[in-house]
Design an enzyme around this catalytic site. Structure first.
Site, PDB file in Angstrom:
ATOM      1  N   LYS A  11     -31.887 -34.347  55.251  1.00 46.45           N
ATOM      2  CA  LYS A  11     -31.136 -33.841  56.350  1.00 46.45           C
ATOM      3  C   LYS A  11     -29.288 -33.419  56.182  1.00 46.45           C
ATOM      4  CE  LYS A  11     -29.841 -37.853  58.556  1.00 46.45           C
ATOM      5  NZ  LYS A  11     -29.800 -38.854  60.204  1.00 46.45           N
ATOM      6  N   TYR A  40       4.313 -29.345  55.681  1.00 47.61           N
ATOM      7  CA  TYR A  40       4.288 -29.050  57.343  1.00 47.61           C
ATOM      8  C   TYR A  40       4.722 -30.692  57.687  1.00 47.61           C
ATOM      9  CZ  TYR A  40       1.113 -25.143  56.771  1.00 47.61           C
ATOM     10  OH  TYR A  40       1.199 -23.726  56.307  1.00 47.61           O
TER      11      TYR A  40
END
Ligand code: PLP
Length: 359
Positions: A35, A256
């Protein structure tokens, strides 16, 4: 030119892990769980590499249809079953195995006449996970309804799912097994209990079918036990390259928010890997990457397309130097621990822009 970031998939490791699981599961048949794009490893290519598995399992009908569309006819189990008549008809047309975990799904089967006879059914008992399945007290009635389906389903099996098998010798697991034993006493169907943690755990689980996911991909389900010590090999190595090297003077910051300030004059490698690729922002908290095979700590924040690593201690780092985010030489479990998550989530969240390449 090779893409800057890529997830290199080692199908030898995949098959090796399947063999390890088989040996460990002592005669049980293996349902390879593929999956979520095979935990990020590529649905179809993984299913093809695992041609020796006894069955495949997916969560959604679309995943099963993608396998069939690729010509993969292996027994394929839908772990959540179907939710509408249309889905049931499609599943029947493709000969899928269906988990039946809810009374509404039995309603569908009862109304579907012969359609459902094309599907093997796996009736799920909720032994304590409290997610899917019939509670032990509801189970006899559910089983009676399934047995009364006319015509009868092609095959019938039973399953349950363990909530805490990743904790060693856990009392919850023992209690779940006991509930399963009591609920299925005197009922002679094949059963499936174990996920990866169940297969490698300390509590012996007798079952006819095992359902490994994570272990196939070479990661350990246990916090206190490495994949290597279980004999498993990592299948995915997330690799990229250095795209710039900077000298940062003591006191200057990187990235940042200026969250990392150089404690001394430093050499920083900028790597083409960011949260847009599935490298979580939270990885910045103390994680390392492998630069040319040697560990280098992350510095500053992970941005969308880039991250920075302190390579002051390493020689010869330049544009093009290879970097490993996780995989061979750097277990994904370790990266997950730094990111405050689990290996499952890091593997599944590798983003579609990252090409998957065979090793
Ligand atoms: C995902 C899943 C598995 C596989 O679990 P792992 O921990 O990855 O081995 C097994 N059974 C069910 C029902 C699942 O949903």
């Amino acid at each position: 030119m090779r893409p800057l970031i890529r997830a290199v998939i080692n199908s030898h490791a995949l098959r090796h892990n399947l063999r390890i699981i088989r040996a460990r599961a002592a005669g049980a048949r293996v349902i390879a769980v593929v999956k979520a794009n095979a935990y990020g490893h590529g649905l179809v290519s993984t299913a093809l590499a695992l041609g020796d598995a006894d069955a495949l399992a997916v969560a959604r009908l679309e995943e099963a249809l993608a396998l069939r569309a690729a010509g993969i006819g292996a027994r394929t189990l839908l772990l959540e079953g179907v939710f509408s008549f249309g889905e049931l008809a499609e599943a029947a047309h493709e000969g899928l195995d269906l988990v039946v975990h809810d009374a509404t799904q039995i309603d569908l089967l009862e109304r579907a006449d012969a359609v459902a006879t094309r599907c093997a059914l796996w009736l799920k008992i909720d032994t304590g996970m409290n997610r899917l399945g019939f509670a032990p007290r509801e189970f006899p009635a559910a089983l009676a309804r399934i047995r009364n389906l006319s015509p009868a389903p092609r095959e019938l099996r039973l399953l349950t799912h363990l909530a805490c098998a990743n904790e060693r010798d856990d009392q919850v697991t023992r209690a779940q097994l006991e509930r399963f034993r009591v609920a299925t006493r005197g009922i002679d169907y094949e059963v499936s209990v174990a996920n990866s943690a169940g297969i490698f755990g300390a509590v012996p689980l007798g079952c006819h079918w095992v359902r490994p996911g994570l272990a196939l991909y070479g990661a350990s389900p246990f916090a206190d036990c490495s994949a290597q010590s279980l004999g498993l090999q990592p299948v995915m190595t997330l690799e990229s390259s250095v795209i710039a090297v900077r000298h940062v003077a003591r006191g200057e910051s990187v990235g940042y928010g200026g969250s990392w300030v150089a404690p001394r004059d430093s050499q920083i490698a900028i790597v083409a890997a960011g949260y847009g690729d599935g490298v979580h922002r939270s990885l910045a908290n103390g994680a390392t990457v492998l630069v040319n095979g040697r560990r280098a700590p992350l510095t500053g924040r992970v941005s969308m397309d880039m991250l920075a690593a302190d390579v002051s201690a390493l020689n010869g780092v330049r544009v093009g130097t290879p970097v490993v985010l996780w995989g061979e030489g750097l277990p994904v479990e370790e990266a997950a621990q730094h990111a405050g998550t689990i290996a499952y989530e890091l593997l599944c969240s590798v983003s579609p822009r990252v090409p998957l390449e065979p090793r």
